[in-house]
Design a protein around this motif. Structure first.
Motif, PDB file in Angstrom:
ATOM      1  N   GLY A  11      -5.743  18.059 -16.169  1.00  0.00           N
ATOM      2  CA  GLY A  11      -4.174  17.738 -16.415  1.00  0.00           C
ATOM      3  C   GLY A  11      -3.759  19.101 -17.296  1.00  0.00           C
ATOM      4  O   GLY A  11      -4.169  19.691 -17.678  1.00  0.00           O
ATOM      5  N   PRO A  12      -2.373  18.641 -17.704  1.00  0.00           N
ATOM      6  CA  PRO A  12      -1.629  19.639 -18.287  1.00  0.00           C
ATOM      7  C   PRO A  12      -1.716  19.837 -19.695  1.00  0.00           C
ATOM      8  O   PRO A  12      -1.205  20.722 -20.149  1.00  0.00           O
ATOM      9  CB  PRO A  12      -0.070  19.330 -17.853  1.00  0.00           C
ATOM     10  N   GLY A  13      -2.292  18.766 -20.455  1.00  0.00           N
ATOM     11  CA  GLY A  13      -2.406  19.018 -21.959  1.00  0.00           C
ATOM     12  C   GLY A  13      -2.852  17.677 -22.738  1.00  0.00           C
ATOM     13  O   GLY A  13      -3.584  17.524 -23.601  1.00  0.00           O
ATOM     14  N   ASP A  14      -2.009  16.849 -22.237  1.00  0.00           N
ATOM     15  CA  ASP A  14      -2.285  15.260 -22.910  1.00  0.00           C
ATOM     16  C   ASP A  14      -3.349  14.632 -22.360  1.00  0.00           C
ATOM     17  O   ASP A  14      -3.483  14.628 -21.251  1.00  0.00           O
ATOM     18  CB  ASP A  14      -0.767  14.338 -22.283  1.00  0.00           C
ATOM     19  N   TYR A 196      13.929  25.333 -18.514  1.00  0.00           N
ATOM     20  CA  TYR A 196      12.562  25.951 -18.893  1.00  0.00           C
ATOM     21  C   TYR A 196      11.720  24.922 -19.404  1.00  0.00           C
ATOM     22  O   TYR A 196      12.238  24.200 -20.426  1.00  0.00           O
ATOM     23  CB  TYR A 196      13.143  27.030 -19.911  1.00  0.00           C
ATOM     24  N   VAL A 197      10.338  24.971 -19.147  1.00  0.00           N
ATOM     25  CA  VAL A 197       9.435  23.711 -19.820  1.00  0.00           C
ATOM     26  C   VAL A 197       8.483  24.485 -20.194  1.00  0.00           C
ATOM     27  O   VAL A 197       7.633  25.301 -19.533  1.00  0.00           O
ATOM     28  CB  VAL A 197       9.023  23.051 -18.579  1.00  0.00           C
ATOM     29  N   GLU A 198       8.035  24.448 -21.589  1.00  0.00           N
ATOM     30  CA  GLU A 198       6.807  25.000 -22.239  1.00  0.00           C
ATOM     31  C   GLU A 198       5.965  24.197 -22.738  1.00  0.00           C
ATOM     32  O   GLU A 198       6.427  22.808 -23.196  1.00  0.00           O
ATOM     33  CB  GLU A 198       7.782  25.881 -23.428  1.00  0.00           C
ATOM     34  N   ARG A 199       4.648  24.368 -22.355  1.00  0.00           N
ATOM     35  CA  ARG A 199       3.532  23.583 -22.915  1.00  0.00           C
ATOM     36  C   ARG A 199       3.663  21.872 -22.793  1.00  0.00           C
ATOM     37  O   ARG A 199       3.715  21.019 -23.605  1.00  0.00           O
ATOM     38  CB  ARG A 199       3.245  23.786 -24.399  1.00  0.00           C
ATOM     39  N   ASP A 204       3.490  20.128 -28.823  1.00  0.00           N
ATOM     40  CA  ASP A 204       4.537  21.131 -29.379  1.00  0.00           C
ATOM     41  C   ASP A 204       5.423  21.582 -28.144  1.00  0.00           C
ATOM     42  O   ASP A 204       6.039  22.637 -28.206  1.00  0.00           O
ATOM     43  CB  ASP A 204       3.917  22.205 -30.161  1.00  0.00           C
ATOM     44  N   GLY A 205       5.215  20.709 -27.012  1.00  0.00           N
ATOM     45  CA  GLY A 205       5.851  21.204 -25.706  1.00  0.00           C
ATOM     46  C   GLY A 205       7.498  21.066 -26.091  1.00  0.00           C
ATOM     47  O   GLY A 205       7.901  20.406 -26.975  1.00  0.00           O
ATOM     48  N   ARG A 206       8.242  21.773 -25.286  1.00  0.00           N
ATOM     49  CA  ARG A 206       9.551  21.789 -25.430  1.00  0.00           C
ATOM     50  C   ARG A 206      10.335  21.932 -23.857  1.00  0.00           C
ATOM     51  O   ARG A 206       9.750  22.603 -23.044  1.00  0.00           O
ATOM     52  CB  ARG A 206      10.249  22.670 -26.479  1.00  0.00           C
TER      53      ARG A 206
END
Ligand SMILES: C[S@@+](CC[C@H](N)C(=O)[O-])C[C@H]1O[C@@H](n2cnc3c(N)ncnc32)[C@H](O)[C@@H]1O
Length: 229
Positions: A11-14, A196-199, A204-206
């Protein structure tokens, strides 16, 4: 009997987006391997942290991040040899993959080298594409719409050609290509409303309107649509 090679999508991080299947396999495989830059920490090892019991054999697959299309063949040859030694000894090996293993994942270079010799199981993961749409609150495509997924490092004209006919687009690997991506989407009338999707899904995603972004790290992508869903 040889061990099984698992390509585990994490998955992407979580860490809550790790599938039940990936968590179950992580709890029992004796060898855990993961990509990392030449220097520094592995992002995917951090995603897996809550699911990896202590005492596992860990193999760090350090690979230089080279611009351009060619994967680092010599490094993947070396990594494949190291993993083959564990598989030949009968030990199962899980290669940790950020997102989904077969969606722009470096696991495919190990798969190509090891699948002809050993049993392999690929466990799909939540991709950054799905995660970004969810955190941005922007549906990807509906009905008969066509989605283009393009890597930002492509030359500007090729990027424009590939995006010209799509109803919606995902631009991957934005990083240092941000200015070019903004210029291309502007030319094609896709900049207004582009996000724009970061992290995505990391603490700390935004998410920001693309037009407002001046700098982008590697773990970022852009979502764009020609019309409202
Ligand atoms: C080598 S690709 C790996 C993609 C991954 N296998 C997947 O399924 O999403 C790396 C690119 O995926 C995107 N990416 C991966 N994780 C992301 C995240 N959490 N947020 C935003 N973009 C991400 C970025 O565009 C990054 O440059």
């Amino acid at each position: 009997m040889s061990g099984i090679l698992y390509g585990l999508g994490l998955g992407p991080g979580d860490p809550e987006l790790v599938t039940l299947k990936a968590a179950r396999l992580l709890a029992r495989v004796p060898v855990v391997a993961y990509p990392a830059p030449e220097e520094g920490d592995s992002l995917v090892r951090a995603i897996a942290a809550p699911h990896v019991p202590p005492g596992r054999i860990e193999v760090v697959l350090r690979t230089a991040m080279l611009p351009g299309e060619a994967p680092a063949h010599a490094a993947y040859d070396r990594h494949a040899t190291a993993l083959a030694a564990h598989l030949e000894a009968g030990r199962d090996v899980a290669v940790l993959c950020e997102g989904d293993p077969f969606f722009y994942g470096s696991f495919m270079y190990l798969f190509g080298r090891l699948a002809p010799r050993f049993p392999v199981e690929v466990v799909p993961g939540v991709s950054s594409l799905a995660a970004a749409a969810a955190v941005a609150g922007l549906p990807l495509v509906s009905r008969n719409e066509a989605l283009a997924v393009v890597p930002a490092p492509l030359p500007e004209e090729e990027l424009a050609d590939r995006l010209a006919d799509c109803d919606a687009a995902v631009v991957m690997k934005v990083g240092r290509h941000l200015t070019k991506v903004k210029r291309v989407l502007g030319r094609l009338g896709l900049l207004d409303g582009a996000l724009y999707v970061e992290r995505a899904t990391m603490p700390d995603g935004r998410v920001l309107p693309l037009a407002q972004v001046e700098e982008a790290p590697y773990f970022s992508l852009v979502l764009a649509r020609r019309k409202e869903p």
